[in-house]
Design a protein around this motif. Structure first.
Motif, PDB file in Angstrom:
ATOM      1  N   ARG A 499       5.426  10.700  12.653  1.00 27.63           N
ATOM      2  CA  ARG A 499       6.258  10.927  13.943  1.00 27.63           C
ATOM      3  C   ARG A 499       6.786   9.509  14.234  1.00 27.63           C
ATOM      4  NH1 ARG A 499       3.022   9.411  19.724  1.00 27.63           N
ATOM      5  NH2 ARG A 499       5.088   9.863  20.699  1.00 27.63           N
ATOM      6  N   ILE A 500       7.922   9.096  14.678  1.00 21.70           N
ATOM      7  CA  ILE A 500       8.975   8.647  15.113  1.00 21.70           C
ATOM      8  C   ILE A 500       8.977   7.557  15.721  1.00 21.70           C
ATOM      9  CG2 ILE A 500      11.543   7.289  14.742  1.00 21.70           C
ATOM     10  CD1 ILE A 500      12.206   9.456  13.071  1.00 21.70           C
ATOM     11  N   VAL A 501       8.460   5.997  16.107  1.00 23.27           N
ATOM     12  CA  VAL A 501       7.508   5.544  17.549  1.00 23.27           C
ATOM     13  C   VAL A 501       7.338   4.378  17.349  1.00 23.27           C
ATOM     14  CG1 VAL A 501       5.132   6.040  16.571  1.00 23.27           C
ATOM     15  CG2 VAL A 501       5.824   6.072  19.823  1.00 23.27           C
ATOM     16  N   PRO A 502       8.047   3.383  18.177  1.00 29.60           N
ATOM     17  CA  PRO A 502       8.190   2.321  17.920  1.00 29.60           C
ATOM     18  C   PRO A 502       7.130   1.446  18.052  1.00 29.60           C
ATOM     19  CG  PRO A 502      10.330   2.614  19.613  1.00 29.60           C
ATOM     20  CD  PRO A 502       9.428   3.760  19.442  1.00 29.60           C
ATOM     21  N   GLY A 503       6.391   0.531  16.603  1.00 31.55           N
ATOM     22  CA  GLY A 503       5.500   0.333  17.060  1.00 31.55           C
ATOM     23  C   GLY A 503       4.399   0.920  15.345  1.00 31.55           C
ATOM     24  N   GLY A 504       5.374   2.079  15.556  1.00 33.00           N
ATOM     25  CA  GLY A 504       4.401   2.757  14.285  1.00 33.00           C
ATOM     26  C   GLY A 504       4.653   3.243  12.371  1.00 33.00           C
ATOM     27  N   ARG A 505       4.266   3.616  11.859  1.00 32.41           N
ATOM     28  CA  ARG A 505       3.928   3.071  10.832  1.00 32.41           C
ATOM     29  C   ARG A 505       5.511   3.772   9.614  1.00 32.41           C
ATOM     30  NH1 ARG A 505      -1.057   4.598   7.284  1.00 32.41           N
ATOM     31  NH2 ARG A 505      -0.299   4.013   5.299  1.00 32.41           N
ATOM     32  N   ALA A 506       6.355   2.833   9.882  1.00 32.22           N
ATOM     33  CA  ALA A 506       7.414   3.065   8.907  1.00 32.22           C
ATOM     34  C   ALA A 506       7.369   4.095   7.830  1.00 32.22           C
ATOM     35  CB  ALA A 506       8.295   2.393   8.275  1.00 32.22           C
ATOM     36  N   ASN A 507       7.471   5.606   8.280  1.00 30.29           N
ATOM     37  CA  ASN A 507       6.614   6.256   7.308  1.00 30.29           C
ATOM     38  C   ASN A 507       8.532   7.230   7.337  1.00 30.29           C
ATOM     39  OD1 ASN A 507       4.806   5.330   6.009  1.00 30.29           O
ATOM     40  ND2 ASN A 507       3.213   6.873   6.956  1.00 30.29           N
ATOM     41  N   LEU A 529      16.452  12.128  -0.101  1.00 22.84           N
ATOM     42  CA  LEU A 529      17.356  11.219  -0.603  1.00 22.84           C
ATOM     43  C   LEU A 529      16.440  10.115  -0.468  1.00 22.84           C
ATOM     44  CD1 LEU A 529      20.763  11.333   1.633  1.00 22.84           C
ATOM     45  CD2 LEU A 529      20.857  12.395  -1.150  1.00 22.84           C
ATOM     46  N   THR A 530      15.875   9.794   0.056  1.00 23.11           N
ATOM     47  CA  THR A 530      15.102   8.929   0.042  1.00 23.11           C
ATOM     48  C   THR A 530      13.750   9.208   1.067  1.00 23.11           C
ATOM     49  OG1 THR A 530      16.949   7.521   0.696  1.00 23.11           O
ATOM     50  CG2 THR A 530      14.305   6.458   0.954  1.00 23.11           C
ATOM     51  N   THR A 531      12.442   8.602   0.530  1.00 19.47           N
ATOM     52  CA  THR A 531      11.376   8.575   1.375  1.00 19.47           C
ATOM     53  C   THR A 531      10.735   6.906   1.591  1.00 19.47           C
ATOM     54  OG1 THR A 531      10.407  10.392  -0.014  1.00 19.47           O
ATOM     55  CG2 THR A 531       8.741   9.851   0.571  1.00 19.47           C
ATOM     56  N   ILE A 532      10.140   6.769   2.483  1.00 19.66           N
ATOM     57  CA  ILE A 532       9.682   5.420   3.014  1.00 19.66           C
ATOM     58  C   ILE A 532       7.807   5.522   3.147  1.00 19.66           C
ATOM     59  CG2 ILE A 532      10.680   4.032   4.503  1.00 19.66           C
ATOM     60  CD1 ILE A 532      13.432   4.479   4.286  1.00 19.66           C
ATOM     61  N   VAL A 533       7.669   4.571   2.240  1.00 23.23           N
ATOM     62  CA  VAL A 533       6.412   4.828   3.004  1.00 23.23           C
ATOM     63  C   VAL A 533       6.259   3.330   3.525  1.00 23.23           C
ATOM     64  CG1 VAL A 533       3.822   4.858   2.360  1.00 23.23           C
ATOM     65  CG2 VAL A 533       5.722   6.751   1.491  1.00 23.23           C
ATOM     66  N   ASP A 534       5.541   2.822   4.221  1.00 31.17           N
ATOM     67  CA  ASP A 534       5.246   1.584   4.938  1.00 31.17           C
ATOM     68  C   ASP A 534       6.259   0.550   4.701  1.00 31.17           C
ATOM     69  OD1 ASP A 534       2.674   2.060   6.051  1.00 31.17           O
ATOM     70  OD2 ASP A 534       1.650   2.041   4.472  1.00 31.17           O
ATOM     71  N   GLY A 535       7.979   0.803   5.152  1.00 27.84           N
ATOM     72  CA  GLY A 535       8.442   0.488   4.622  1.00 27.84           C
ATOM     73  C   GLY A 535       9.649   0.248   3.722  1.00 27.84           C
ATOM     74  N   ASP A 536       8.215   0.472   2.600  1.00 30.63           N
ATOM     75  CA  ASP A 536       8.674   1.064   1.098  1.00 30.63           C
ATOM     76  C   ASP A 536       9.379   2.037   0.619  1.00 30.63           C
ATOM     77  OD1 ASP A 536       7.990  -1.871   1.224  1.00 30.63           O
ATOM     78  OD2 ASP A 536       5.800  -1.221   0.072  1.00 30.63           O
ATOM     79  N   VAL A 537      11.013   1.984   0.170  1.00 32.51           N
ATOM     80  CA  VAL A 537      11.196   3.103  -0.209  1.00 32.51           C
ATOM     81  C   VAL A 537      10.979   3.428  -1.710  1.00 32.51           C
ATOM     82  CG1 VAL A 537      13.229   3.727  -1.274  1.00 32.51           C
ATOM     83  CG2 VAL A 537      13.661   2.269   0.680  1.00 32.51           C
TER      84      VAL A 537
END
Length: 546
Positions: A499-507, A529-537
């Motif tokens: 999910r994209i929800v404030p406070g959730g993991r940035a995946n 184009l981009t895959t992000i896991v916990d804020g890291d590309v």
């Protein structure tokens, strides 16, 4: 550093929620999602702003059903899915042997029944081109294996070798093995043989490959559906080496029928022991054992799926696990708090799966459960109704419905059932949650292809106008929900995964094709184009807009 992705189509993971146009990431967490102005205000001055020019932003895809180590290994094998004839298969094997003449064995993947005369592969067919080293070829569905004579000898299979419970060594009229092993015979003999000849270094490489390729396809979480001792050891080595997995994985311990009730129960105890062992690891948030897997039947292509009525040739298959043998094992697993995942392709086996869930409720009492049935290719309306009433998840794979591979499937059924398969629309109408995956390596792993088949019921393998009942198709929101939120919930993920929800993991995943507005065919050429896991590309395509 806060980053704002804007001018995008943002799917938040809920088919019923409105689309957004921007999302902000701060560290490893999602900061805000909504319209561009509101997100920019929350992000504040100094945030990096990335204009995505209308690309799709979604929660990172959740691969709801995969076999990670097996998938990574399959990418190393001779690829046979698009080999249309026996001679083409033989030619690819010959060329692979010539390219690596010192190889002690040869492995191939994904041959199709339609390519084999009469659909009955034999060792002699392989021996014609390679007879000096073992050759082991997985079928497209990975429920049967085709081997040559050298491989039969290496595995110790002869006229006296018994069929294991739930498996068959196909034999000729003289009782000799023909080189074709079905279901648990392939697991018992072929998988054990491969465990002996493959090194730990190979296995580590296979797992690394699987993670890399999935990241390239936007996957940021996965549920592994056939964990055993060998696979467990490989995951643990990766955790020891890197401290965490590239993305979170939940897993189901594979239970194989032994014919010995005590041994079957001991396998449940081992699953619970492994779950508790892994839960104590420092990187437990990236790898968890959540359940057990029963393979209740086989596949329709090989006439090994358990059906209510016979196949076109008059045959039928017994379930690999009967209710009587599986019930005490399922009850024990349920009592341990292990999720039940049950492979059931035939309409009879899905009935057994529901009977098992009802038995768990009867013996262990009511509580919150999320049992799941895998595949459900041929299923009755009554089974769908019972699934809704019991709260089961339908774990399904659109790429298994690709028209390019449906010819043999339909021919084996031979009647009206050939046109009533994969009733995704009926599951939706009944309110049954649908988690979508690919079951790699049994089907193409590319998420865009899976999404294309889900939206069109047309072929991703052989693009054209052929389709399989378009009224079954998903809308973009329904399909993306199944590829994100529903897959995460079915797999036991938390902390905002799917999910994209404030406070959730940035995946997150960013794709250059927007299925809500673009032409469906564009998905076949889509680029992650981009895959992000916990804020890291962790993956960025050369064409990424950064």
């Amino acid at each position: 550093m806060t980053t704002v992705f804007t001018n995008a189509t943002v799917f938040t993971g809920d088919e019923h929620a409105p689309l957004a146009e921007a999302v902000a990431v701060d560290g490893g967490r999602l900061l805000a999602v909504g319209d561009g102005g509101a997100v920019a205000e929350v992000a504040g001055e100094g945030a990096e702003v990335v204009d995505l020019d209308g690309a799709l932003v979604s929660p990172g895809f959740v691969e709801a059903h995969t076999h990670l180590a097996m998938f990574g290994q399959a990418l190393d094998k001779v690829q046979l899915r698009d080999a249309a004839t026996l001679s083409e298969i033989q030619d690819r094997l010959r060329r692979a042997r010539e390219a690596n003449p010192e190889a002690p064995y040869l492995l191939g993947a994904s041959w199709m029944f339609e390519a084999i005369p009469g659909g009955e592969p034999t060792a002699a067919m392989i021996d014609e081109v390679i007879d000096d080293i073992p050759v082991v070829l997985d079928s497209n569905d990975v429920h049967s294996t085709w081997v040559n004579t050298a491989a039969l000898r290496a595995m110790g299979i002869d006229a006296d070798t018994p069929n294991p419970p739930g498996g068959t060594i196909v034999r000729d009229e003289a009782g000799q093995a023909t080189g074709f092993l079905l279901e648990n015979a392939a697991i018992e003999y072929v998988w054990s043989y491969l465990d002996e000849i493959v090194t730990d270094a190979d296995r580590d490489r296979f797992l690394d490959t699987a993670f890399r390729v999935y990241l390239e396809n936007g996957v940021t979480a996965a549920t592994d559906m056939a964990l055993g001792e060998t696979e467990l050891a490989t995951f643990l080595r990766l955790l020891e080496r890197d401290g965490r997995l590239p993305f979170p994985v939940t897993a189901h311990w594979l239970l194989r029928p032994t014919g010995d009730p005590e041994a079957d129960l001991a396998a449940v105890a081992r699953a619970a022991e492994v779950r508790d062992l892994v839960a104590e690891l420092p990187a437990a948030e990236s790898f968890r054992i959540v359940g057990v897997k029963f393979i209740l039947d086989g596949v329709i292509d090989a006439c090994t799926a358990a059906m209510r009525a016979p196949y076109a040739d008059g045959s039928n298959a017994e379930p690999i696990w009967s209710f009587e043998t599986a019930a005490p094992v399922a009850v024990a697993a349920d009592a341990e708090g292990l999720q039940l995942a049950m492979h059931a392709i035939g309409d009879r086996s899905s009935e057994i799966a529901l009977d098992l869930v009802e038995e768990c409720i009867r013996v262990n009492g009511p509580r919150v459960r999320t049992p799941r049935i895998e595949h459900l290719e041929s299923v009755t309306d009554e089974t769908i109704r019972r699934m809704a009433a019991l709260g089961l998840v339908a774990s399904m794979q659109p790429v298994h419905c690709d028209p390019a591979i449906m010819g043999n499937w339909k021919a084996m059924l031979g009647d009206g059932r050939a046109e009533t398969g994969f009733p995704w629309h009926k599951f939706r109408a009944a309110g049954v949650p649908i988690a979508l995956g690919t079951d790699a390596p049994t089907a193409p792993h590319e998420t865009a292809q899976n999404l294309f088949v889900a939206l069109t019921t047309r072929s991703a393998l052989v693009p054209g106008t052929a389709y399989y009942h378009p009224e079954r198709a998903f809308t973009p929101a329904q399909a993306l929900d199944g590829l994100t939120r529903a897959g995460a919930e079915a797999g036991g993920f938390a902390d905002g995964v799917g999910r994209i929800v404030p406070g959730g993991r940035a995946n997150l995943v960013i794709v250059d094709v927007d299925p809500f507005t673009g032409a469906r065919d564009e998905l076949l050429e889509a680029t992650v184009l981009t895959t992000i896991v916990d804020g890291d590309v962790l993956w960025e395509a050369p064409t990424a807009r950064r």
